[in-house]
Motif scaffolding. Structure first.
Motif, PDB file in Angstrom:
ATOM      1  N   SER A   3       0.836  -1.207   0.000  1.00 32.60           N
ATOM      2  CA  SER A   3       0.000   0.000   0.000  1.00 32.60           C
ATOM      3  C   SER A   3       0.863   1.246   0.000  1.00 32.60           C
ATOM      4  N   GLY A   4       1.968   1.203   0.736  1.00 30.55           N
ATOM      5  CA  GLY A   4       2.873   2.340   0.762  1.00 30.55           C
ATOM      6  C   GLY A   4       3.510   2.589  -0.592  1.00 30.55           C
ATOM      7  N   VAL A  23      -5.379   6.713   3.616  1.00 32.70           N
ATOM      8  CA  VAL A  23      -3.986   7.111   3.836  1.00 32.70           C
ATOM      9  C   VAL A  23      -3.823   7.501   5.297  1.00 32.70           C
ATOM     10  N   ARG A  26       0.765   5.078   9.006  1.00 38.58           N
ATOM     11  CA  ARG A  26       1.493   3.849   8.687  1.00 38.58           C
ATOM     12  C   ARG A  26       1.747   3.737   7.186  1.00 38.58           C
ATOM     13  N   THR A  27       0.730   4.025   6.388  1.00 36.29           N
ATOM     14  CA  THR A  27       0.892   3.957   4.936  1.00 36.29           C
ATOM     15  C   THR A  27       1.836   5.033   4.441  1.00 36.29           C
ATOM     16  N   ALA A  28       1.727   6.234   4.999  1.00 36.22           N
ATOM     17  CA  ALA A  28       2.621   7.321   4.613  1.00 36.22           C
ATOM     18  C   ALA A  28       4.064   6.983   4.964  1.00 36.22           C
ATOM     19  N   ARG A  29       4.271   6.338   6.108  1.00 34.75           N
ATOM     20  CA  ARG A  29       5.621   5.928   6.501  1.00 34.75           C
ATOM     21  C   ARG A  29       6.209   4.968   5.469  1.00 34.75           C
ATOM     22  N   ALA A  30       5.406   4.006   5.040  1.00 35.62           N
ATOM     23  CA  ALA A  30       5.875   3.041   4.039  1.00 35.62           C
ATOM     24  C   ALA A  30       6.123   3.711   2.696  1.00 35.62           C
ATOM     25  N   ALA A  31       5.298   4.696   2.351  1.00 37.57           N
ATOM     26  CA  ALA A  31       5.471   5.401   1.072  1.00 37.57           C
ATOM     27  C   ALA A  31       6.798   6.139   1.025  1.00 37.57           C
ATOM     28  N   THR A  34       9.756   3.655   0.751  1.00 40.99           N
ATOM     29  CA  THR A  34       9.907   3.001  -0.557  1.00 40.99           C
ATOM     30  C   THR A  34      10.059   3.998  -1.700  1.00 40.99           C
ATOM     31  N   VAL A 170       3.869  13.182   7.058  1.00 40.31           N
ATOM     32  CA  VAL A 170       5.050  12.320   6.975  1.00 40.31           C
ATOM     33  C   VAL A 170       6.170  12.710   7.929  1.00 40.31           C
ATOM     34  N   THR A 173       8.279  10.210  10.576  1.00 40.91           N
ATOM     35  CA  THR A 173       7.827   8.830  10.365  1.00 40.91           C
ATOM     36  C   THR A 173       8.969   7.844  10.143  1.00 40.91           C
TER      37      THR A 173
END
Length: 249
Positions: A3-4, A23, A26-31, A34, A170, A173
């Protein structure tokens, strides 16, 4: 993580990738973590476009400008906008609130225009030199390194300058291990990015990391924290540095 990555692709490119429906932090951290993968993808596309234009007989410098323009389209020009706004914010007088107000203004001031002219001109010239020598690996390295700059700017301990916006989502994060890991990975990849000059890639990555660290420190001090514009400025500065250093040979 998937998802990120989808969120990073939808945020950072015009590619037809639908981001996650929700969003959260957690998803923003992964974005952000990556984002260098997205940068590498953009680098592959940019290198292909530049090499293709040059193969068709386009002069190397003009191919460099074509590549710069393509990257602006592929990223909606938002990093360039961030660079201009950050330059204007840093160039104005007054407290952080005044600088943030200048950055929110839709127009580009003299500092922003100057920053864009210098950065885009340097990128185009460096890209032209790299394209002429078929050093596409350096282009991929530059775009990946520029997005890795996000991870340092978003490290823990750096607050958001505003209560809303991308910076607020973000900021703080990224565990410090993430930017450190990307620095090591990219420096290792840099060894093969410029054939015949194995030291140039690692030096370019290290120089970009140093400038990113300085920018993050100064903008946090000047603006009171992180903004989305600072992320764009970090990306464009890191891109420029890696391209120019790798083109020095």
């Amino acid at each position: 993580m998937i998802s990120g990555l989808r969120l990073a692709l939808s945020w950072l490119t015009v590619l037809p990738v639908r981001g996650p429906s929700t969003v959260d932090t957690r998803t923003a951290r992964a974005a952000i973590a990556t984002a260098p993968l997205v940068g590498a993808l953009l680098g592959v596309i940019a290198a292909g476009l530049g090499q293709g234009a040059h193969a068709l007989g386009t002069p190397a410098l003009l191919a460099g400008f074509v590549t710069v323009g393509a990257l602006a389209l592929l990223t909606r020009g938002m990093h360039l906008d961030g660079l201009a706004d950050t330059a204007d914010g840093l160039g104005c007088y007054g407290p952080p609130e005044r600088a943030l107000a200048v950055m929110r203004d839709g127009g580009a001031g003299p500092f922003g225009v100057a920053a864009l002219v210098i950065a885009l001109g340097a990128q185009a010239a460096a890209l032209g030199a790299l394209i002429a020598h078929n050093r596409w690996g350096a282009i991929v390295l530059a775009l990946a390194t520029s997005r890795a700059a996000f991870t340092w700017c978003c490290r823990r301990g750096v607050p958001a300058a505003r209560e809303t916006g991308l910076g607020a989502l973000v900021a703080g994060t990224q565990h410090p291990v993430i930017p450190a890991a990307w620095l090591i990975i990219l420096a290792a990849i840099g060894i093969v990015a410029v054939p015949g000059y194995p030291w140039l890639g690692p030096i370019a990555v290290a120089a970009a990391a140093a400038v990113t660290a300085g920018l993050s420190w100064h903008t946090t001090r000047r603006f009171g924290g992180l903004t989305g514009d600072v992320l764009g400025a970090a990306a464009e500065l890191a891109t420029t540095i890696v391209l120019v250093v790798c083109a020095l040979s």
